[in-house]
Design an enzyme around this catalytic site. Structure first.
Site, PDB file in Angstrom:
ATOM      1  N   LYS A 238       0.834  -1.205   0.000  1.00  0.00           N
ATOM      2  CA  LYS A 238       0.000   0.000   0.000  1.00  0.00           C
ATOM      3  C   LYS A 238       0.869   1.256   0.000  1.00  0.00           C
ATOM      4  O   LYS A 238       0.659   2.164  -0.807  1.00  0.00           O
ATOM      5  CB  LYS A 238      -0.912  -0.023   1.229  1.00  0.00           C
TER       6      LYS A 238
ATOM      7  N   ARG B 263      -3.415   3.070   8.474  1.00  0.00           N
ATOM      8  CA  ARG B 263      -3.686   1.904   7.629  1.00  0.00           C
ATOM      9  C   ARG B 263      -2.509   0.944   7.648  1.00  0.00           C
ATOM     10  O   ARG B 263      -1.363   1.361   7.517  1.00  0.00           O
ATOM     11  CB  ARG B 263      -3.924   2.360   6.185  1.00  0.00           C
TER      12      ARG B 263
ATOM     13  N   GLY C 229      -6.344 -10.568   6.263  1.00  0.00           N
ATOM     14  CA  GLY C 229      -6.460 -10.928   7.669  1.00  0.00           C
ATOM     15  C   GLY C 229      -5.912  -9.878   8.616  1.00  0.00           C
ATOM     16  O   GLY C 229      -5.962 -10.033   9.830  1.00  0.00           O
TER      17      GLY C 229
ATOM     18  N   MET D 281      -5.095  -5.866  10.222  1.00  0.00           N
ATOM     19  CA  MET D 281      -5.879  -4.916  10.996  1.00  0.00           C
ATOM     20  C   MET D 281      -6.802  -4.083  10.113  1.00  0.00           C
ATOM     21  O   MET D 281      -6.493  -3.769   8.981  1.00  0.00           O
ATOM     22  CB  MET D 281      -4.935  -3.967  11.717  1.00  0.00           C
TER      23      MET D 281
ATOM     24  N   ARG E 247      -3.491  -1.504  -6.485  1.00  0.00           N
ATOM     25  CA  ARG E 247      -2.668  -2.709  -6.366  1.00  0.00           C
ATOM     26  C   ARG E 247      -3.059  -3.663  -7.483  1.00  0.00           C
ATOM     27  O   ARG E 247      -4.148  -3.543  -8.063  1.00  0.00           O
ATOM     28  CB  ARG E 247      -2.880  -3.376  -5.009  1.00  0.00           C
TER      29      ARG E 247
ATOM     30  N   HIS F 181     -16.351  -8.248   1.523  1.00  0.00           N
ATOM     31  CA  HIS F 181     -15.282  -9.101   2.047  1.00  0.00           C
ATOM     32  C   HIS F 181     -15.402 -10.518   1.506  1.00  0.00           C
ATOM     33  O   HIS F 181     -14.444 -11.096   0.995  1.00  0.00           O
ATOM     34  CB  HIS F 181     -15.342  -9.104   3.576  1.00  0.00           C
TER      35      HIS F 181
ATOM     36  N   ARG G 294       4.458 -50.179 -13.661  1.00  0.00           N
ATOM     37  CA  ARG G 294       5.252 -50.606 -12.510  1.00  0.00           C
ATOM     38  C   ARG G 294       4.769 -51.976 -12.051  1.00  0.00           C
ATOM     39  O   ARG G 294       3.564 -52.207 -11.927  1.00  0.00           O
ATOM     40  CB  ARG G 294       5.089 -49.607 -11.365  1.00  0.00           C
TER      41      ARG G 294
ATOM     42  N   GLU H 242      13.949 -45.040  -5.372  1.00  0.00           N
ATOM     43  CA  GLU H 242      13.122 -44.590  -4.252  1.00  0.00           C
ATOM     44  C   GLU H 242      13.643 -45.056  -2.906  1.00  0.00           C
ATOM     45  O   GLU H 242      13.057 -44.755  -1.872  1.00  0.00           O
ATOM     46  CB  GLU H 242      11.667 -45.021  -4.443  1.00  0.00           C
TER      47      GLU H 242
ATOM     48  N   SER I  24      12.952 -43.695 -12.709  1.00  0.00           N
ATOM     49  CA  SER I  24      11.830 -42.859 -12.293  1.00  0.00           C
ATOM     50  C   SER I  24      11.943 -42.704 -10.779  1.00  0.00           C
ATOM     51  O   SER I  24      11.896 -43.688 -10.043  1.00  0.00           O
ATOM     52  CB  SER I  24      10.509 -43.531 -12.668  1.00  0.00           C
TER      53      SER I  24
ATOM     54  N   CYS J  32       7.678 -39.793 -10.382  1.00  0.00           N
ATOM     55  CA  CYS J  32       6.271 -40.196 -10.410  1.00  0.00           C
ATOM     56  C   CYS J  32       5.616 -40.076  -9.040  1.00  0.00           C
ATOM     57  O   CYS J  32       4.534 -40.588  -8.824  1.00  0.00           O
ATOM     58  CB  CYS J  32       6.134 -41.604 -10.962  1.00  0.00           C
TER      59      CYS J  32
ATOM     60  N   TYR K   1      11.299 -35.793 -17.583  1.00  0.00           N
ATOM     61  CA  TYR K   1       9.856 -35.612 -17.457  1.00  0.00           C
ATOM     62  C   TYR K   1       9.420 -35.622 -16.003  1.00  0.00           C
ATOM     63  O   TYR K   1      10.166 -36.051 -15.124  1.00  0.00           O
ATOM     64  CB  TYR K   1       9.100 -36.708 -18.230  1.00  0.00           C
TER      65      TYR K   1
HETATM   66  P1  ADP Z   1      -7.772  -2.283   3.405  1.00  0.00           P
HETATM   67  O1  ADP Z   1      -6.342  -2.655   3.367  1.00  0.00           O
HETATM   68  O2  ADP Z   1      -8.610  -3.160   4.236  1.00  0.00           O
HETATM   69  O3  ADP Z   1      -8.331  -2.025   2.027  1.00  0.00           O
HETATM   70  P2  ADP Z   1      -7.463   0.529   3.676  1.00  0.00           P
HETATM   71  O4  ADP Z   1      -6.334   1.014   4.465  1.00  0.00           O
HETATM   72  O5  ADP Z   1      -7.300   0.561   2.211  1.00  0.00           O
HETATM   73  O6  ADP Z   1      -7.843  -0.895   4.174  1.00  0.00           O
HETATM   74  O7  ADP Z   1      -8.713   1.370   4.085  1.00  0.00           O
HETATM   75  C1  ADP Z   1     -10.003   1.003   3.727  1.00  0.00           C
HETATM   76  C2  ADP Z   1     -10.784   2.169   3.235  1.00  0.00           C
HETATM   77  O8  ADP Z   1     -10.735   3.229   4.158  1.00  0.00           O
HETATM   78  C3  ADP Z   1     -10.234   2.788   1.965  1.00  0.00           C
HETATM   79  O9  ADP Z   1     -10.658   2.133   0.844  1.00  0.00           O
HETATM   80  C4  ADP Z   1     -10.843   4.173   2.035  1.00  0.00           C
HETATM   81  O10 ADP Z   1     -12.147   4.125   1.550  1.00  0.00           O
HETATM   82  C5  ADP Z   1     -10.830   4.460   3.493  1.00  0.00           C
HETATM   83  N1  ADP Z   1      -9.681   5.302   3.802  1.00  0.00           N
HETATM   84  C6  ADP Z   1      -8.464   4.941   4.205  1.00  0.00           C
HETATM   85  N2  ADP Z   1      -7.675   6.004   4.372  1.00  0.00           N
HETATM   86  C7  ADP Z   1      -8.432   7.083   4.072  1.00  0.00           C
HETATM   87  C8  ADP Z   1      -8.195   8.483   4.022  1.00  0.00           C
HETATM   88  N3  ADP Z   1      -7.004   8.980   4.320  1.00  0.00           N
HETATM   89  N4  ADP Z   1      -9.205   9.269   3.658  1.00  0.00           N
HETATM   90  C9  ADP Z   1     -10.410   8.767   3.349  1.00  0.00           C
HETATM   91  N5  ADP Z   1     -10.706   7.477   3.359  1.00  0.00           N
HETATM   92  C10 ADP Z   1      -9.722   6.630   3.713  1.00  0.00           C
HETATM   93 MG    MG Z   2       7.190 -46.277  -4.022  1.00  0.00          MG
HETATM   94 MG    MG Z   3      -7.810  -0.822   0.803  1.00  0.00          MG
END
Ligand code: ADP
Ligand code: MG
Ligand code: MG
Length: 906
Positions: A27, A98, A107, A109, A371, A489, A651, A778, A797, A864, A884
C-alpha cells in the site's frame, strides 16, 4: 540518513516508490508511486516494515523511541501540505492509520479513519465544514473503529452482534429509520455519548481524547495485528514469511461523507471474475471507508454499462435503476471521466489489472489505493493472454503471471447440465466468485472448520463475512452471504481463494442464533444441503451433481504457450483407460506411472488376488495368477490404446501384500468359503503375513524376487497386451519399471525374469515388440548406487514419496500425528510430502541423476511421486535435468505451466 524508518508521500515530496514494497509494504509503495505519477493522493507517511519487526522483537517502547522524531516530522509534513494542525480545536487535521504488508493480507488490521477527533475538535470540524452532521458522523465512526480495532471491544459471544452496531440499531429503531444516513445530528451526538459510555463500562477507562495518544495507540495496534490469529493463519495459507512485518500508513483524511457530492468506491480496471477488459466497480454516495465492502447499503455501479448489467441481474427496471441506483457515470460525469483517465493511466503504468480505492470529496477525486487485482483463476488466464495480445506484456511475462495452482479452478467442475436445467433456484445474489459448489449449511466459521475436519462438505452461510471467518471460508466448498456487493469481504476473499461465492442474496434471511436460514418462509436448517452457482449468483436447495470444465479459448492458448517454453515433458499417473484419456486431454505425453495393483480392487478380482497371496506354494500361486492374467492383459490393452503412440510406464506389483487381505472376521469367513479352507486357516495365514512395518517390509521388487511367478505373470500380461494392441492398429510404447530397487542385484534378478518371459512370449507369438526396462529410484541406497544400477536400467523414475519417507524417516501413514505441529513450529518449512525437501531428499535426487547419467549420459529420468505435480518441486526437477515429471491427470495443465515457468526463470 542512517536507518530511515519513515517515508513521506505527497505533492511536494515523495521519498518512496513502487519498487520499495519490502520496506513500505504494498500500500505504502503504491501510494508513493501514485504521488510520483502526479495523481491526487492525500499526503501522508509510511512507517516501514522494519519498525514492525523491532516492535515484535523488542516491544513498543523501543520502537517508539526509534521512530518518535520521524513520526513527528511526518505529521508536520502533512500539516504543511494540508494547511491544518493535528489536534487543533478549530480546524483539526484528521488522519487515517492503515496497515499494509508486502503482500495484500485481508487478515490484517482494519483501518482507522478520522483519527485526531475529540470532544473539542468535533465542534471545530463542524464549524469549519459548515456541516455539523458530517462532523458528528465522522466522530462516531472514529470511536467505533478505534474502540473495536485498537481497544479491542468485540462481541462477548460469537452469536452476539458488534456492540457498537447494537447501539446504532437501537437508535435507528427508536427513530424509525432504516439507514444511518437518515439519522440527524442529535442522534449522532447521542450515539457518541453511548459509544463512550460503552467503552468506559466495558474497559473501565475513558476513550482517549488526546490525538497523539490516539495516534500511538493506532500505530502500535497495526504492529500488534501482524501477529493476530487471522494474519498468522493467512500467512500460513499463502506461505508469507513471518519476518516480513507490516508497514503503517498515516495519511490525511479526505471525506466521502460530506454530503451528496461526496462518496467512496472501489473499482477494477478489468472484470475480476471473468477477466473481461471492462472497467467496473461500486461506490456509495455520502459514505466513508469500508461502507462499500461492509454491505450495509446497496452500492451503486460506477459505469452505466455495469449499472445496466447489474440491474438486469437484480431484476430492477431501468426507471427504478435510474431513480434509485444511478451510475457514477450518470451522476458525476466529470469525476467519472477523471476516474477513467486515472485507472487507464494506472493500468498502463503497472502493466497489470489494478484494484483501486478512491474517495470523492465535494466533487474532487482522491486516490487511496492501487494494487495488482486479486482475481479468479479464469480471470488470471484471460488477463494474462489479453494483456499479451494487447501488447502490454511479452509471452514470458504472460506465462509468469499465472500461478499454476490457480489453474485448478478452471479445471474444476461446474454443475451437471441435465441436473441444473431441472433445478429451480430458491434465491439469487451476485455472482461473486465463479464455480459450482454443493454442501451442507453451516452458519459459523469455526463450525465450518469442525465439519470440514470430519470430511463433510459444507457451505458457509452468513449475513456477511469478516476477516475472522477466513479459516472457515477456506474449508467451505462455497460461501453464501445475504448482504454485500461484488467487492464485499466475502466476494474478494472467495475470489482470492478460488472458491465459489454468492454474495448479497437479499432474499435469504440468516438467523445465526437459531442456526437457520429462510427464503420466502421456507426454513433451511444447519446440515441441510444447498448448492451454489458462483458464476450466475444462484442458490439452489439440495445437492446438485457437477461436471467437468471447458479447456479451450484462453486456457488453450496459455497451454500452447507453456509448451513452447517448457523443457520438461509432462506425463500422468493413470491406472485405467479412462484416467489415461483424461490425462491425454489435458496434454499428457505419456503415462509415467501405471500402478498395476490398482486394478486388483475392481469387481471380483480381489478374490483371485487373495487366493494368490494365501496360497501355500508356487503351484497354488500360479493357479490364482492364471485367473488374473487375462484381466491384467485386458487393462493394459485398453491403456495402450488410449495412449496410442505415447509411452506407458508400467510398474510391477509394489505394495505389501497384506493390504489386499481381509482383516475382519466376516470377510475372512467369506474368503474361507471361497477357497474351501477353514476360517482358522485363513486367519492364521493373515496373521502370518502381518508385518510390524509393512512399508519397509515385504514389498516392491522383494515380492518379485521371492515369488518370481508374480513378475512372470505381470510381464506376460504387459507384453501380450502390447502385441494385441498392435494387432488392432495401435502403437504401444512399453516401459516396464521395477519398484523399490536398492542394489543392482535385485534389478538384475528381476530383469532376467522379465526378459526371459518376454522372449518366451515372442517365441510363442512368433512376433516381437520393443520395450524398455527401467527402475524406480526410491530407496536412499538406490540413489547412492545409481551408477551401478544405471549400467543395467534403461531409465530411472524417482519415487519421491518413498524416497522422502525413507530419507526423513517419516512414515507417511503416521505423519498426521506430528507433521502439522512440526511445520507450525518451523521444523520444516513445507510439508515434505507435498513439496520436495530440496536440501535433503533433493540431494539424493541430484546424486542419483549425476551417477545415473555418468554411466548412461542420455538416460531418460523422471519422477512419479506426488511431487511431480507440485510447481516448486517441478522447478527443482527442471534444474537437476529431469526428462519428465508425472502427476495426476488433473494436475497435468498445472505441471505444464510450472515447467514453462521453471524454464523461463532459469
Ligand atoms: P484495506 O487494506 O482493508 O483495504 P485501507 O487502508 O485501504 O484498508 O482502508 C479502507 C478504506 O478506508 C479505503 O478504501 C478508504 O475508503 C478508506 N480510507 C483509508 N484512508 C483514508 C483516508 N485517508 N481518507 C479517506 N478514506 C480513507
Ligand atoms: Mg514407491
Ligand atoms: Mg484498501
Amino acid at each position: 540518513m542512517a536507518n530511515k524508518l519513515v517515508y513521506l508521500f505527497g505533492a511536494s515530496q515523495t521519498d518512496g516508490a513502487a519498487d520499495m514494497k519490502n520496506t513500505l509494504g504494498g500500500k505504502g509503495a503504491n501510494l508513493a508511486e501514485m504521488c510520483r505519477l502526479g495523481i491526487s493522493v492525500p499526503p501522508g507517511f509510511t512507517i516501514c516494515t522494519e519498525a514492525c519487526n523491532v516492535y515484535t522483537e523488542k516491544g513498543g517502547d523501543t520502537v517508539r523511541q526509534m521512530i518518535e522524531a520521524e513520526v513527528r516530522q511526518g505529521i508536520a509534513f502533512i500539516e504543511k501540505e494540508m494547511g491544518k494542525k493535528f489536534g487543533d480545536a478549530n480546524d483539526p487535521l484528521l488522519v487515517s492509520v492503515r496497515s499494509g504488508a508486502r503482500a495484500s493480507m485481508p487478515g490484517m488490521m482494519d483501518t482507522i479513519l478520522n483519527l485526531g477527533l475529540n470532544d473539542e475538535a468535533v465542534n471545530g470540524l463542524a464549524k469549519k465544514s459548515g456541516n455539523e452532521r458530517f462532523a458528528w458522523d465522522s466522530y462516531r465512526r472514529f470511536i467505533q473503529m478505534y474502540g473495536d480495532v485498537v481497544m479491542g471491544l468485540k462481541p462477548e459471544k460469537k452469536e452476539d452482534h458488534d456492540p457498537f452496531e447494537v447501539i446504532i440499531d437501537k437508535i435507528k429503531e427508536k427513530k424509525g429509520v432504516e439507514l444511518d444516513t437518515q439519522l440527524g445530528v442529535d442522534d449522532l451526538k447521542h450515539m457518541v455519548d453511548e459509544f463512550k459510555a460503552l467503552v468506559r463500562n466495558r474497559l473501565g477507562r475513558d476513550f482517549p481524547n488526546d490525538p497523539w495518544e490516539q495516534l500511538w495507540g493506532a500505530i502500535m495496534a497495526v504492529f500488534q495485528s501482524w501477529n493476530n490469529d487471522r494474519a498468522i493463519f493467512y500467512r500460513r495459507m499463502n506461505e508469507i514469511p513471518d519476518a516480513w512485518g507490516t508497514a503503517v500508513n498515516v495519511q490525511s483524511m479526505v471525506f466521502g461523507n460530506l454530503g451528496e457530492t461526496s462518496g467512496t468506491g472501489v473499482a477494477f480496471t478489468r472484470d475480476a471474475a471473468t477477466g473481461e477488459d471492462v472497467f467496473n466497480g461500486e461506490f456509495l454516495i455520502n459514505a466513508q471507508g469500508e461502507d462499500v465492502v461492509a454491505g450495509i447499503r446497496t452500492p451503486q455501479q460506477i459505469t452505466l454499462e455495469g449499472s445496466r448489467r447489474w440491474a438486469q441481474l437484480a431484476q430492477i427496471s431501468e426507471e427504478e435503476r435510474r431513480a434509485k441506483y444511478p451510475s457514477l457515470e450518470e451522476l458525476m460525469p466529470e469525476v467519472y471521466q477523471h476516474l477513467v483517465k486515472t485507472e487507464t493511466a494506472l493500468e498502463n503504468h503497472y502493466k497489470d489489472m489494478q484494484d483501486i480505492e478512491f474517495t470523492i470529496q465535494e466533487g474532487k477525486l482522491w486516490m487511496l489505493q492501487t494494487r495488482s487485482a486479486k482475481r479468479t483463476g479464469a480471470a488470471l488466464v484471460r488477463t494474462a493472454i489479453e494483456m499479451m495480445e494487447q501488447g502490454f506484456i511479452d509471452e514470458k511475462t504472460a506465462l509468469l503471471r499465472v500461478n499454476p495452482d490457480r489453474l485448478n479452478e478452471l479445471l474444476h467442475p461446474v454443475f451437471d447440465g441435465a441436473a441444473i436445467s431441472k433445478a429451480k433456484p430458491i434465491a439469487s445474489g451476485l455472482p461473486a466468485s465463479p464455480g459450482a459448489a454443493t454442501g451442507q449449511i453451516v452458519f459459523f466459521a469455526d463450525e465450518a472448520e469442525e465439519w470440514g475436519a470430519k470430511g463433510k462438505q459444507v457451505i458457509l452461510v452468513r449475513q456477511e463475512t469478516s476477516p475472522e471467518d477466513l479459516r472457515g471460508m477456506a474449508v467451505a466448498e462455497g460461501i453464501l452471504t445475504a448482504r454485500g456487493g461484488m467487492t464485499s469481504h466475502a466476494a474478494v476473499v472467495a475470489r482470492g481463494m478460488g472458491k465459489c461465492c454468492v454474495s448479497g442474496a437479499g432474499a435469504v434471511r440468516v438467523d445465526p442464533k437459531a442456526r437457520t436460514m429462510s427464503v420466502d418462509g421456507i426454513v433451511y436448517k444447519e446440515g441441510d444441503w444447498i448448492s451454489l452457482d458462483g458464476s450466475k449468483g444462484q442458490v439452489y436447495a439440495g445437492q446438485i451433481p457437477t461436471q467437468d470444465a471447458d479447456l479451450s479459448g484462453d486456457f488453450g492458448k496459455l497451454m500452447e504457450l507453456a509448451d513452447k517454453y517448457k523443457k520438461l515433458e509432462i506425463r500422468a499417473n493413470a491406472d485405467n483407460p479412462e484416467d489415461a484419456k483424461v490425462a491425454r486431454n489435458f496434454g499428457a505425453v505419456g503415462i509415467g506411472l501405471c500402478r498395476t495393483e490398482h486394478m486388483f480392487f475392481e469387481g471380483d478380482r480381489i478374490k483371485a488376488v487373495r487366493e494368490m497371496i494365501l496360497a501355500h506354494d508356487e503351484a497354488g500361486r500360479r493357479k490364482a495368477l492364471a485367473k488374473l492374467l487375462p484381466m491384467q492383459r485386458g487393462d493394459f490393452e485398453g491403456i495402450y490404446k488410449a495412449m496410442d503412440g505415447l509411452p506407458v510406464t508400467v510398474r510391477l506389483l509394489d505394495p505389501p501384500l497384506h493390504e489386499f487381505l481381509p482383516h475382519d472376521e466376516a470377510n475372512q469367513r467369506d474368503m474361507a468359503k471361497e477357497l474351501g479352507l477353514s476360517f482358522e486357516e485363513i486367519k492364521h495365514r493373515v496373521d502370518e503375513l502381518h508385518e510390524a512395518n509393512p512399508m519397509m517390509g515385504h514389498r516392491g521388487c522383494r515380492l518379485g524376487i521371492t515369488y518370481p511367478e508374480i513378475t512372470e505373470t505381470q510381464t506376460r500380461a504387459i507384453i501380450e497386451a502390447a502385441l494385441n494392441a498392435r494387432a488392432q492398429g495401435a502403437t504401444p510404447k512399453v516401459e516396464i519399471m521395477i519398484p523399490l530397487v536398492g542394489t543392482v542385484r535385485e534389478f538384475n534378478a528381476q530383469a532376467k525374469v522379465i526378459r526371459d518371459t518376454a522372449e518366451a512370449v515372442f517365441a510363442e507369438r512368433k512376433e516381437k515388440i520393443d520395450f524398455m526396462l527401467g527402475t524406480m529410484v526410491e530407496t536412499p541406497r538406490g540413489a547412492l548406487v545409481a551408477d551401478s544400477i544405471g549400467k543395467q536400467a534403461e531409465f530411472f523414475s524417482f519415487g519421491t514419496n518413498d524416497l522422502t519417507q525413507m530419507t526423513l524417516g517419516f512414515s507417511r501413514d503416521d505423519i498426521g500425528k506430528f507433521l502439522p505441529s512440526y511445520i507450525a513450529d518451523g521444523m520444516y518449512e513445507h510439508d515434505p510430502f507435498q513439496s520436495i525437501d530440496q536440501k535433503g531428499v533433493g540431494l539424493l535426487v541430484r546424486i542419483g541423476v549425476e551417477r545415473g547419467r555418468s554411466v548412461r549420459p542420455d538416460m531418460k529420468i523422471g519422477v512419479c511421486g506426488e511431487h511431480g505435480g507440485d510447481p516448486a518441486s517441478i522447478a527443482f526437477f527442471h534444474k537437476v535435468g529431469f526428462t519428465y515429471v508425472s502427476c495426476s491427470p488433473f494436475r497435468v495443465p498445472i505441471a505444464r505451466l510450472a515447467a514453462a515457468q521453471a524454464a523461463i526463470s532459469n
